[in-house]
Structures are given as structure tokens and as C-alpha cells.
Design an enzyme around this catalytic site. Structure first.
Site, PDB file in Angstrom:
ATOM      1  NE  ARG A  99      -4.060  -2.055   2.003  1.00  0.00           N
ATOM      2  CZ  ARG A  99      -4.562  -2.874   2.933  1.00  0.00           C
ATOM      3  NH1 ARG A  99      -4.013  -2.956   4.133  1.00  0.00           N
ATOM      4  NH2 ARG A  99      -5.625  -3.606   2.659  1.00  0.00           N
ATOM      5  NE  ARG A 149     -16.137  -5.578 -15.471  1.00  0.00           N
ATOM      6  CZ  ARG A 149     -15.089  -5.307 -14.686  1.00  0.00           C
ATOM      7  NH1 ARG A 149     -14.954  -4.114 -14.130  1.00  0.00           N
ATOM      8  NH2 ARG A 149     -14.190  -6.242 -14.435  1.00  0.00           N
ATOM      9  CD  GLU A 188      -7.501  -3.886 -10.109  1.00  0.00           C
ATOM     10  OE1 GLU A 188      -6.938  -4.699 -10.853  1.00  0.00           O
ATOM     11  OE2 GLU A 188      -6.915  -2.869  -9.671  1.00  0.00           O
ATOM     12  NE  ARG A 192     -11.393  -1.703 -12.749  1.00  0.00           N
ATOM     13  CZ  ARG A 192     -10.065  -1.499 -12.659  1.00  0.00           C
ATOM     14  NH1 ARG A 192      -9.572  -0.272 -12.633  1.00  0.00           N
ATOM     15  NH2 ARG A 192      -9.228  -2.506 -12.614  1.00  0.00           N
ATOM     16  CG  ASP A 228      -6.635   1.163 -11.354  1.00  0.00           C
ATOM     17  OD1 ASP A 228      -6.834   0.174 -12.073  1.00  0.00           O
ATOM     18  OD2 ASP A 228      -5.496   1.604 -11.088  1.00  0.00           O
TER      19      ASP A 228
HETATM   20  C1  ARE Z   1       3.064  -0.198 -17.457  1.00  0.00           C
HETATM   21  C2  ARE Z   1       4.127  -1.184 -17.911  1.00  0.00           C
HETATM   22  C3  ARE Z   1       5.122  -1.425 -16.798  1.00  0.00           C
HETATM   23  C4  ARE Z   1       5.730  -0.119 -16.354  1.00  0.00           C
HETATM   24  C5  ARE Z   1       4.616   0.826 -15.932  1.00  0.00           C
HETATM   25  C6  ARE Z   1       5.135   2.205 -15.563  1.00  0.00           C
HETATM   26  O1  ARE Z   1       3.498  -2.401 -18.311  1.00  0.00           O
HETATM   27  O2  ARE Z   1       6.144  -2.295 -17.302  1.00  0.00           O
HETATM   28  O3  ARE Z   1       6.596  -0.339 -15.266  1.00  0.00           O
HETATM   29  O4  ARE Z   1       3.695   0.994 -17.007  1.00  0.00           O
HETATM   30  O5  ARE Z   1       5.578   2.892 -16.712  1.00  0.00           O
HETATM   31  C7  ARE Z   1      -1.945  -1.250 -16.283  1.00  0.00           C
HETATM   32  C8  ARE Z   1      -1.074  -2.338 -16.905  1.00  0.00           C
HETATM   33  C9  ARE Z   1       0.363  -2.210 -16.485  1.00  0.00           C
HETATM   34  C10 ARE Z   1       0.874  -0.812 -16.762  1.00  0.00           C
HETATM   35  C11 ARE Z   1       0.005   0.117 -15.914  1.00  0.00           C
HETATM   36  C12 ARE Z   1       0.437   1.584 -16.036  1.00  0.00           C
HETATM   37  O6  ARE Z   1      -1.590  -3.599 -16.547  1.00  0.00           O
HETATM   38  O7  ARE Z   1       1.132  -3.147 -17.247  1.00  0.00           O
HETATM   39  O8  ARE Z   1       2.238  -0.722 -16.412  1.00  0.00           O
HETATM   40  O9  ARE Z   1      -1.349   0.029 -16.412  1.00  0.00           O
HETATM   41  O10 ARE Z   1       0.376   2.022 -17.345  1.00  0.00           O
HETATM   42  C13 ARE Z   1      -1.619  -5.815  -9.679  1.00  0.00           C
HETATM   43  C14 ARE Z   1      -2.519  -4.795  -8.967  1.00  0.00           C
HETATM   44  C15 ARE Z   1      -3.742  -4.417  -9.758  1.00  0.00           C
HETATM   45  C16 ARE Z   1      -3.405  -4.056 -11.211  1.00  0.00           C
HETATM   46  C17 ARE Z   1      -2.649  -5.229 -11.806  1.00  0.00           C
HETATM   47  C18 ARE Z   1      -2.236  -4.951 -13.260  1.00  0.00           C
HETATM   48  O11 ARE Z   1      -2.888  -5.299  -7.686  1.00  0.00           O
HETATM   49  O12 ARE Z   1      -4.333  -3.305  -9.127  1.00  0.00           O
HETATM   50  O13 ARE Z   1      -1.447  -5.469 -11.040  1.00  0.00           O
HETATM   51  N1  ARE Z   1      -4.609  -3.724 -11.995  1.00  0.00           N
HETATM   52  C19 ARE Z   1      -5.000  -2.309 -12.209  1.00  0.00           C
HETATM   53  C20 ARE Z   1      -5.555  -2.069 -13.603  1.00  0.00           C
HETATM   54  C21 ARE Z   1      -4.448  -2.185 -14.621  1.00  0.00           C
HETATM   55  C22 ARE Z   1      -3.424  -1.093 -14.385  1.00  0.00           C
HETATM   56  C23 ARE Z   1      -3.243  -0.751 -12.973  1.00  0.00           C
HETATM   57  C24 ARE Z   1      -3.949  -1.326 -11.953  1.00  0.00           C
HETATM   58  C25 ARE Z   1      -2.384   0.401 -12.662  1.00  0.00           C
HETATM   59  O14 ARE Z   1      -6.623  -2.927 -13.850  1.00  0.00           O
HETATM   60  O15 ARE Z   1      -4.930  -2.136 -15.957  1.00  0.00           O
HETATM   61  O16 ARE Z   1      -2.136  -1.525 -14.913  1.00  0.00           O
HETATM   62  O17 ARE Z   1      -3.248   1.542 -12.683  1.00  0.00           O
HETATM   63  C26 ARE Z   1      -1.016 -10.856  -8.166  1.00  0.00           C
HETATM   64  C27 ARE Z   1      -1.609  -9.866  -7.176  1.00  0.00           C
HETATM   65  C28 ARE Z   1      -2.324  -8.739  -7.873  1.00  0.00           C
HETATM   66  C29 ARE Z   1      -1.448  -8.104  -8.929  1.00  0.00           C
HETATM   67  C30 ARE Z   1      -0.976  -9.175  -9.910  1.00  0.00           C
HETATM   68  C31 ARE Z   1      -0.069  -8.626 -10.985  1.00  0.00           C
HETATM   69  O18 ARE Z   1      -2.059 -11.588  -8.779  1.00  0.00           O
HETATM   70  O19 ARE Z   1      -2.524 -10.533  -6.339  1.00  0.00           O
HETATM   71  O20 ARE Z   1      -2.706  -7.778  -6.922  1.00  0.00           O
HETATM   72  O21 ARE Z   1      -2.211  -7.110  -9.626  1.00  0.00           O
HETATM   73  O22 ARE Z   1      -0.268 -10.185  -9.194  1.00  0.00           O
HETATM   74  O23 ARE Z   1       1.055  -8.056 -10.400  1.00  0.00           O
HETATM   75 CA    CA Z   2      -0.593   3.061  -2.625  1.00  0.00          CA
END
Ligand code: ARE
Ligand code: CA
Length: 476
Positions: free
Chosen positions: A147, A325, A223, A184, A186
Site C-alpha cells: 500500500r 459485467r 479492484e 470502479r 482502480d
Molecule cells: C506499465 C508497464 C510497466 C511499467 C509501468 C510504468 O506495463 O512495465 O513499469 O507501465 O511505466 C496497467 C497495466 C500495467 C501498466 C500500468 C500503467 O496492466 O502493465 O504498467 O497500467 O500504465 C496488480 C494490482 C492491480 C493491477 C494489476 C495490473 O494489484 O491493481 O497489477 N490492476 C490495475 C488495472 C491495470 C493497471 C493498474 C492497476 C495500474 O486494472 O490495468 O495496470 O493503474 C497478483 C496480485 C495482484 C497483482 C498481480 C499482478 O495476482 O494478487 O494484486 O495485480 O499479481 O502483479
Molecule cells: Ca498506494
């Protein structure tokens, strides 16, 4: 914050991933409204970093809370929300406030400049004082690391800071003023529940000028990826709002891929480890796990495996559990690839075929007959209970929703052909999977229900779809 604030008689939301606001407004009027959809989730609305190659994920790197993105500007967004509300379709915004953009990503879609390297985002404004000290998320067994550190290098805001809270609340309230029905949230897992409680508590009630009941609160679905085995559990968040139930996506994928038998679906719900029904936002796939980002993985079903995908979607929409959804995708081969564009940067509009399906790079699962007709099924079923469960001991199942609707599935490698109790009044019904009701006839299979409620149900193993669905609004 637990009710989606749907209009009476409507159910089912669709995520119109990366669509433009003007296109969504038209979609509400031409399709979502007429076909009974209750709501839609949009991609993030606030200014994001422009990233080379324009990957879809640039929208998860905020630069400011100005409402200008590749989907359109504030005036277009406001007009979209209004036009959608006017035809009974509610808007839910994907709000990103755990973080700002990562180092190097400094120019925004509204023209703002930031310096993420020094944690300076003047268009908000946020400065280094508003962020947590720099560290990387490396340990999902440590709540503080999860966090207070940076998710994939994204500058991590401190939601305990009163200025940060003010800016987030202003952003959310601005959206409420424009007529949205909820959010939602994020990366909610990466924020402290106590901070979120304060922020949510300061968000206004919904705007009655847009037809919401006085006192209605925004629907909040957070999320929180909780597949078990980590320090943070969804139960820390279900007191604050709903959560995106990733176990639903994971389990439904395994079942319809044949890794679990359909008969086990008899107790679908909390017995599978899901949050309570009114706290579960459920889906077959989402914008992350359909392309290998986030959680889940090999078992997630997507548009790329259409027969199983339609079966899983039909089951989700037929079953009373959760707030479903539907994902609406653009076609992709590369997992970073952004939406279709007209010129490498401006997002292209979907175009439509004569059967209402999309082209021009858009998949539009929500315009597949087997999916939009199941939204109609869900509306017809309304609050009716699940009854008349039947299974063959393997992968053929059926159930009714009271005396309003009936559905059957065949995921075995042989035909289903049985006399089953449908719960429905006697008559001839149109199967809304193989076709649609058109005037007084059906373009697909018809099902004759006798005065005892029974009907001969047939789903051959080699049919295009492994589902059959009938309901009172598709009686011939
Ligand atoms: C991108 C690049 C990275 C770069 C970064 C910064 O891919 O290489 O370092 O930019 O420049 C989305 C994409 C990411 C992207 C990011 C920012 O998926 O690839 O990074 O946008 O542009 C965790 C989180 C969860 C998150 C997922 C993706 O807990 O909240 O990772 N999901 C949300 C959205 C995504 C979004 C983000 C958050 C960021 O839905 O679309 O990312 O706003 C285990 C854990 C999970 C973890 C998972 C993956 O399962 O339990 O909690 O999810 O592993 O790490
Ligand atoms: Ca945080």
C-alpha cells in the site's frame, strides 16, 4: 454504495474498453438502451500520460484530473452521460487515484506537463509532499509494502494526506455532478481501507437532475484481486463497497474449459469463496486478465475461445449471483497494443455489420446475439429465484428462474436430449441463443412447454452454441 443504482427493469453492465465518448452516447441510444443494458463502465476519463506506441495502459498513468483523454473531452463526456441516462443506461467511471504516472511519462493528453521524476504534477497540483517515499512493491505478503510502495513504478500518492484527499474527492464529486452512477476504484488493494472510507464518505449523493433517487450513493466497486494466499483480503473492503470478484472469473473459466464439471455449479456463489452477492462485481474476463496482465492466467476465457466464452457469459447472466459485467474488447494480438486508430493515434470508431456485430478492429462481445439476448433473459428473470436445477451428473445442467426463464447447458462430448422441467407456463418459446424472437416467429430453435411445465430440450454436441435459453419475453 452497494447498489448499482440501475433503472427498474434493467440489469447487466458492459465495459466499453477504450471507446470514445461520442461513440458511447450513440451506442446507448442505438443499442444498449433498446437491448436492456443497465450500465456501462468507461475507461479512465482523466488526463493520462501520452506513451509512445499508445499502449492501452497509458490510461492508468494519470497526469491530472482534467477530463481530456483519447476518448474525448469534458463536454463530450458530459453529453454522453446525459444521453445515456436519458435512455436508462448508467455510467460507471474507472477512477485511478492510487498513483500518478511513472518516471519518464511527463506529457498529458490534455497538454499538461509533469515531472514524475521529481513527483511534480502541477496541473493538479501535487508535489513530492503528496507522495509516499519511493520504494517498489515486491512483497504481496506485506500490507505496508503493497500500500505504501509503487506499483510497477507508478508514483504512489499518500491518501492519508488531506490535500490528496481533497483533490480526489473534488474529482469524484465533479463526476457525480456530471451524472455518473458510480466508480470502479482502480488498485484499491494498494490503498488503506481507512483512507478509502474517509474519501468515499465525503463523496456527494448522486445527482437527482439525472434521475437518481434523492439520497442515492454512488455504486463503488473496488479492484481488489484476492485469489487467496496473500496478506490482503477482499473482506477488508467489502464493508466499503463491492469488490471485483476475481475468483468468479477464475472459476468460471476453469469450469467451462472442462477442468471442473458443470454439475458442481449447483452451489455457485459464496460456497466457491466469493464475496456476498451484493458485494461481488462478477465477470468472465476483464481488460487485464484477457491479455495476461493482472491476476488469473491460462484459464481465463476470452473472445478468442467463443463457444466456451458464450457459455460462461450465458451462465453468469442467467445466474442470480452478483452484479455481472460483460467485457467489450478490441481485437488484439500483442498484449500492449492499444485500441484501433485511424492514424496511429486517434481512436477509431466501431463500425457495424448488418447482423449488428462490430468491425473496424472492435470485437464488441456485447453485440453478440448470445450475449445481448442473455441480458434480455436477466431482465426477464428479474428477481425470480433459481429453481428446477437439473444435471446429468456430468456436464449437462439446466435451471429456471422461477416461472420467468429457463436455461440449459451442454459441455459434454455428446448430445443433450431430455424432457426437463422448465418452470414456465405452457406455450411455445423462442430460444434466444440460436436466434431471436422476430414478430411472432423465432429465427432459431423453438421450444414447446407443456401444461406440466416440461419440454424436450435438445443441445447437440456439435451445435454452434452449447446453451439454450427461453424466457417469458420471448414467448411466441
Ligand atoms: C506499465 C508497464 C510497466 C511499467 C509501468 C510504468 O506495463 O512495465 O513499469 O507501465 O511505466 C496497467 C497495466 C500495467 C501498466 C500500468 C500503467 O496492466 O502493465 O504498467 O497500467 O500504465 C496488480 C494490482 C492491480 C493491477 C494489476 C495490473 O494489484 O491493481 O497489477 N490492476 C490495475 C488495472 C491495470 C493497471 C493498474 C492497476 C495500474 O486494472 O490495468 O495496470 O493503474 C497478483 C496480485 C495482484 C497483482 C498481480 C499482478 O495476482 O494478487 O494484486 O495485480 O499479481 O502483479
Ligand atoms: Ca498506494
Amino acid at each position: 454504495q452497494f447498489s448499482p443504482n440501475y433503472k427498474d427493469g434493467r440489469n447487466g453492465m458492459v465495459h466499453l474498453f477504450e471507446w470514445k465518448w461520442d461513440d458511447i452516447a450513440a451506442e446507448c441510444e442505438n443499442f444498449l438502451g433498446p437491448y436492456g443494458f443497465a450500465g456501462l463502465q468507461v475507461s479512465p476519463v482523466n488526463e493520462n500520460a501520452v506513451i509512445g506506441g499508445r499502449p492501452w495502459w497509458e490510461r492508468y498513468q494519470p497526469i491530472s484530473y482534467k477530463l481530456t483523454t483519447r476518448s474525448g473531452n469534458e463536454q463530450q463526456f458530459a453529453s454522453m452521460v446525459k444521453r445515456c441516462n436519458a435512455v436508462g443506461v448508467r455510467t460507471y467511471v474507472d477512477v485511478v487515484f492510487n498513483h500518478m504516472s511513472a518516471n519518464g511519462n511527463s506529457r498529458g493528453t490534455a497538454g499538461s506537463q509533469a515531472d514524475p521524476g521529481s513527483k511534480s504534477f502541477p496541473a493538479v497540483p501535487f508535489s513530492t509532499l503528496d507522495f509516499n517515499p519511493t520504494c517498489s512493491i515486491t512483497n504481496y505478503n506485506d500490507p505496508k509494502n503493497i500500500r505504501n510502495c509503487e506499483l510497477v513504478g507508478l508514483r504512489d500518492l499518500n491518501q492519508g494526506n488531506s490535500w490528496v484527499r481533497d483533490k480526489i474527492v473534488d474529482f469524484l464529486n465533479h463526476l457525480v455532478d456530471l451524472g455518473v452512477a458510480g466508480f470502479r476504484v482502480d488498485a484499491a488493494k494498494h490503498m488503506w481501507p481507512a483512507d478509502l472510507a474517509v474519501i468515499y464518505g465525503r463523496v456527494k449523493n448522486l445527482n437527482t437532475a439525472h434521475g437518481f433517487n434523492a439520497g442515492a450513493k454512488p455504486y463503488i466497486f473496488q479492484e481488489v484481486i484476492d485469489l487467496g494466499g496473500e496478506a490482503i483480503s477482499k473482506s477488508e473492503y467489502t464493508g466499503l463497497g463491492a469488490v471485483t470478484e476475481f475468483r468468479h472469473s477464475d472459476s468460471i473459466g476453469k469450469v467451462f474449459r472442462g477442468k471442473d464439471q458443470l454439475r458442481y455449479l449447483v452451489n455457485w456463489g459464496t460456497a466457491w469463496g466469493f464475496a456476498a452477492s451484493d458485494r461481488s462485481l462478477v465477470f468472465v474476463d476483464n481488460h487485464d486478465n484477457q491479455r495476461g496482465h493482472g491476476a488469473g492466467g491460462a484459464d481465463v476465457l476470452t473472445y478468442k475461445v467463443p463457444k466456451q466464452y458464450k457459455m460462461a457469459s450465458a451462465f453468469m447472466l442467467a445466474h442470480p449471483f452478483g452484479t455481472p459485467r460483460v467485457m467489450s474488447s478490441f481485437a488484439f494480438s500483442d498484449t500492449d497494443q492499444g485500441p484501433p486508430t485511424s492514424d496511429g493515434s486517434n481512436i477509431a470508431s466501431p463500425r457495424f455489420n448488418s447482423d449488428m456485430s462490430c468491425n473496424n478492429g472492435w470485437v464488441c462481445e456485447h453485440r453478440w446475439r448470445q450475449i445481448y439476448n442473455m441480458v434480455g433473459f436477466r431482465n426477464a428473470a428479474a428477481n425470480a429465484q433459481l429453481q428446477n436445477w437439473w444435471d446429468n451428473g456430468k456436464n449437462q445442467i439446466a435451471f429456471s428462474r422461477g416461472n420467468r426463464a429457463f436455461v440449459a447447458f451442454n459441455n459434454d462430448g455428446y448430445d443433450l436430449s431430455s424432457s426437463l422441467q422448465t418452470g414456465l407456463p405452457a406455450g411455445t418459446y423462442c430460444d434466444v441463443i440460436s436466434g431471436s424472437k422476430s414478430g411472432s416467429s423465432c429465427t432459431g430453435k423453438s421450444v414447446v412447454v407443456g401444461s406440466d411445465g416440461r419440454a424436450n430440450i435438445s443441445i447437440r454436441q456439435n451445435e454452434q452454441d452449447g446453451v439454450l435459453a427461453i424466457h417469458v419475453n420471448a414467448k411466441l
